[in-house]
Design an enzyme around this catalytic site. Structure first.
Site, PDB file in Angstrom:
ATOM      1  N   CYS A   2      32.601  43.782 -11.949  1.00 29.46           N
ATOM      2  CA  CYS A   2      33.034  45.106 -11.527  1.00 29.46           C
ATOM      3  C   CYS A   2      31.933  45.777 -10.708  1.00 29.46           C
ATOM      4  CB  CYS A   2      33.402  46.025 -12.676  1.00 29.46           C
ATOM      5  SG  CYS A   2      34.741  45.401 -13.672  1.00 29.46           S
ATOM      6  N   ARG A  27      30.961  41.221  -7.169  1.00 33.03           N
ATOM      7  CA  ARG A  27      30.920  41.498  -8.602  1.00 33.03           C
ATOM      8  C   ARG A  27      32.281  41.334  -9.272  1.00 33.03           C
ATOM      9  NH1 ARG A  27      26.238  44.109  -9.982  1.00 33.03           N
ATOM     10  NH2 ARG A  27      27.198  44.903 -11.879  1.00 33.03           N
ATOM     11  N   TRP A  73      36.477  42.890 -12.106  1.00 38.81           N
ATOM     12  CA  TRP A  73      36.522  41.558 -12.712  1.00 38.81           C
ATOM     13  C   TRP A  73      37.018  41.821 -14.128  1.00 38.81           C
ATOM     14  CZ3 TRP A  73      34.489  38.583 -16.713  1.00 38.81           C
ATOM     15  CH2 TRP A  73      34.537  37.205 -16.537  1.00 38.81           C
ATOM     16  N   ASN A  99      31.883  50.199 -15.004  1.00 38.55           N
ATOM     17  CA  ASN A  99      31.463  48.796 -15.124  1.00 38.55           C
ATOM     18  C   ASN A  99      30.783  48.673 -16.490  1.00 38.55           C
ATOM     19  OD1 ASN A  99      28.573  47.032 -13.917  1.00 38.55           O
ATOM     20  ND2 ASN A  99      30.402  46.162 -14.789  1.00 38.55           N
ATOM     21  N   GLY A 100      31.215  47.705 -17.275  1.00 35.03           N
ATOM     22  CA  GLY A 100      30.630  47.518 -18.599  1.00 35.03           C
ATOM     23  C   GLY A 100      31.745  47.285 -19.609  1.00 35.03           C
ATOM     24  N   GLU A 471      23.431  20.523 -11.584  1.00 38.92           N
ATOM     25  CA  GLU A 471      23.659  21.601 -10.617  1.00 38.92           C
ATOM     26  C   GLU A 471      24.717  21.181  -9.578  1.00 38.92           C
ATOM     27  OE1 GLU A 471      23.263  24.609 -10.550  1.00 38.92           O
ATOM     28  OE2 GLU A 471      23.421  25.189  -8.461  1.00 38.92           O
ATOM     29  N   LYS A 475      28.208  23.201  -9.016  1.00 35.89           N
ATOM     30  CA  LYS A 475      28.575  23.732  -7.693  1.00 35.89           C
ATOM     31  C   LYS A 475      29.977  23.266  -7.314  1.00 35.89           C
ATOM     32  CE  LYS A 475      26.181  25.792  -7.325  1.00 35.89           C
ATOM     33  NZ  LYS A 475      25.808  27.056  -7.744  1.00 35.89           N
ATOM     34  N   GLU A 478      32.761  24.820  -9.530  1.00 43.50           N
ATOM     35  CA  GLU A 478      32.920  26.270  -9.304  1.00 43.50           C
ATOM     36  C   GLU A 478      33.835  26.581  -8.129  1.00 43.50           C
ATOM     37  OE1 GLU A 478      29.018  28.927 -10.271  1.00 43.50           O
ATOM     38  OE2 GLU A 478      28.678  27.341  -8.831  1.00 43.50           O
ATOM     39  N   HIS A 494      26.754   5.454 -24.438  1.00 40.53           N
ATOM     40  CA  HIS A 494      26.893   5.900 -25.823  1.00 40.53           C
ATOM     41  C   HIS A 494      28.163   6.725 -26.049  1.00 40.53           C
ATOM     42  CE1 HIS A 494      23.015   4.308 -26.842  1.00 40.53           C
ATOM     43  NE2 HIS A 494      22.434   4.998 -25.871  1.00 40.53           N
ATOM     44  N   LYS A 593      29.822  37.014  -9.521  1.00 45.60           N
ATOM     45  CA  LYS A 593      28.439  36.626  -9.242  1.00 45.60           C
ATOM     46  C   LYS A 593      27.492  37.127 -10.318  1.00 45.60           C
ATOM     47  CE  LYS A 593      25.207  35.814  -5.671  1.00 45.60           C
ATOM     48  NZ  LYS A 593      25.229  34.378  -6.000  1.00 45.60           N
TER      49      LYS A 593
END
Ligand code: G6P
Length: 598
Positions: A2, A27, A73, A99-100, A471, A475, A478, A494, A593
């Protein structure tokens, strides 16, 4: 998680809010909305979808000079127009963006506010209704005090901007934990979750401290500490944001940010080689008596931390480990005043990481932040902070910030050994300057089809290559939504090898000569069971009966620096696969993000 913005000034409020929202849209982009006062009425306009969609589908009157906006978000309540911000109070007198997370919103709704009709499923509505309720009960109380009173009943985190019908040219604000900044220019005031959301012509800005609330009016800004004591906000000169939100000739921010990697690395090194630099300005006593180093982070920053821990242990000869911030909080390792806790975060606002700082401090550890955003919360809560100097990173999937984090952590490892990191710094810089990105893009393109057509992909490698696998896999998943996982090559036998069948793609990463035969042995076993193999290497695999067509070339660099550079073509592959599938790599589904909730 947000983004909020607000504008009060002589220029076009709607345009300023739009630009601010576009700059903080990373955001969250589930829905967007705007609110302002038109005549005697608070207007709220909101839409599911991104900021551009909002402004493409609404019309606003000219001559608006004060308003607030939000890009969401979703946390509480599904993604729909009703749940989008701004939220109106039950009596339509207040409109608020947040936001929160308000943890006790259900309790407030069902107790103090039980007589009040709620229209949404969103925690935020309890804040605006609480303000309206107090204002109704105590009409003589100034609105800013009603806000201050309301905050006392809230549990959780918030950055708030609010407008009120009674006071047309005023924005009320409050902050606890979630970021909030105010910027001022000649005749204009901006408020936003991020410095990027403040107007381009801002001359000064302030990060609103935790627990401060207040009011922005045409005659100035007044701030208060919880309890109502006046608080003096300390404004600083605006920092340069020249490159923000500008893709240049690139199709996407992610492409631009990958292309910036060599320059970012060189620039970061230059800053750390100055006589007075972020490492040497820290008082020497901070570094004394360190027996253990714990690296704590999330997502991509966690992978950068793994590289940092490996090098700290090898070079500085200290016990060094890496922890997911979300796990560190509940299962902290033994930490005391001889422990250096290093918190790595691109945004400096990740809630899990910030919570972990609190836990480490309670146990008496020394705390060191490593971040790209020097106005962030992380800088305020850690004893010291090392900037990574990557410049603004807009694409949700982190690329250049990862390389900059690894760069700084490599310097830190040598610094912790004997204070001398100049040799490695110069080696990194000279390798970065010889990188041929055009060739890397061309190589990456050759494998896009094969990867795009895979049902699932396993990345396998050993030692440093295993971190690159982690990584690379993150990537790709995502932004392409192809299921993929990374495994330490030795672990395959294994258990995971049981999953291998016709149609499985295995991408083996091999950049260390001493690991060739061990890694290839294991992937050959997978090949024998039907896996399609792609070898990603900087080495010559001719002696291992590997066909050229199956080899994707990694940059040839100093082996020790492999994690820093061999990730770049993998970032490119992820980008190209995403674009090839018709997705927007800058705005992957379900992600944000900066994740400011736990
Ligand atoms: C989110 C982002 C990731 C990022 C992670 C940690 O999940 O989508 O790209 O790596 O947060 O963010 P930080 O800002 O703490 O590095």
């Amino acid at each position: 998680m947000c983004g909020i913005v607000g504008y009060l000034g002589n220029n076009d409020c709607i345009e300023n809010i739009k630009q601010g929202l576009l700059n903080v849209e990373y955001r969250g982009y589930d829905s967007a909305g705007i609110s302002y006062i038109d005549g005697n009425k608070i207007v709220v306009q909101k839409r599911v979808g991104n900021v551009q969609n909002l402004f493409d589908t609404i019309t606003c009157p000219d001559g608006i000079h004060c308003g607030i906006g939000h890009t969401r978000w979703a946390t509480h309540g599904e993604v729909c127009e009703k749940n989008a911000h701004p939220h109106l109070s039950f009596n339509n007198k207040f409109s608020l963006v947040h936001n929160g997370i308000i943890e006790n919103y259900a309790m407030l709704r069902d107790n103090v506010l039980s007589e009040i009709p709620f229209r949404t499923d969103v925690d935020t509505e309890s804040i605006v209704n609480m303000v309206a309720y107090i204002n109704q009960e105590k009409p003589e109380m100034p609105i800013v005090n009603c806000l201050g009173e309301s905050l006392k009943s809230l549990q959780g985190s918030y950055a708030i901007a609010m407008i009120a019908k009674e006071t047309p040219d005023v924005i009320y604000f409050a902050r606890k934990e979630s970021p909030l900044l105010i910027g001022v220019a000649d005749g204009e005031t901006f408020i936003s979750s991020d410095i990027l959301g403040l107007g381009k012509n801002c001359e000064k800005y302030v990060v609103v401290p935790n627990g401060v609330y207040g009011v922005i009016a045409t005659d100035g800004i007044k701030a208060y500490k919880q309890g109502g004591k006046p608080y003096e906000l300390e404004f600083k000169s605006m920092i340069s944001l020249g490159e923000r939100a500008d893709k240049g000739d690139n199709a996407h921010f992610m492409q631009k940010e990958i292309n910036e990697i060599p320059a970012v690395i060189v620039n970061t090194i230059d800053i750390y080689l100055k006589p007075l630099n972020p490492l040497t300005i820290i008082e020497p006593s901070f570094w004394e008596g360190i027996e253990r180093i714990e690296f704590i982070a999330c997502g991509t920053s966690y992978h950068a931390s793994m590289v940092g821990a490996m090098f700290a242990e090898d070079n500085a000869h200290k016990v060094a480990r890496t922890h997911f911030a979300s796990e560190f909080v509940y299962n902290p390792p033994f930490v005391d005043e001889h422990t250096l806790c290093v918190f790595v975060s691109q945004s400096g606002e990740t809630a899990d990481t910030l919570h972990a700082v609190k836990v480490a401090k309670e146990k008496g550890a020394k705390t060191l932040g490593v971040t790209n955003v020097m106005t962030s919360n992380l800088v305020h809560v850690c004893d010291h902070t090392l900037p990574i100097c990557a410049g603004v990173e807009v694409a949700v999937a982190s690329t250049k910030a990862y390389n900059a984090q690894v760069t700084v952590l490599l310097l830190l490892a040598d610094f912790l050994r004997d204070g001398n990191y100049e040799t490695i710094a110069r080696r990194i810089s000279s390798e970065a300057m010889t990188l041929n990105l055009e060739e890397m893009w061309a190589n990456a393109k050759k494998f896009v089809k094969k990867i795009s057509n895979s049902r699932s992909i396993y990345f396998v490698g050993r030692h440093m290559d295993y971190i690159t696998c982690l990584e690379s896999s993150l990537k790709l998943k995502e932004i392409s939504y192809i299921p993929c996982e990374a495994y330490a090559a030795g672990e395959l036998k294994h258990g995971t090898i049981a999953l291998v069948e016709e149609g499985t793609t295995m991408l083996a990463i091999v950049t260390e000569p001493k690991l060739i035969s061990k890694t290839l042995n294991i992937v050959e076993q997978a090949k024998a069971r039907g896996a399609t193999l792609i070898y990603y290497t900087s080495l010559n695999l001719k002696d291992f009966a590997v066909k050229d067509k199956d080899v994707m070339r990694a940059p040839v660099v100093d082996v020790e620096l492999s994690p820093l550079f061999s990730i770049i073509p993998m970032q490119m592959v992820a980008y190209l696969v995403s674009v090839g599938k018709g997705y927007n790599p800058d705005r992957p589904r379900n992600l944000a993000k900066s994740v400011t909730v736990e």
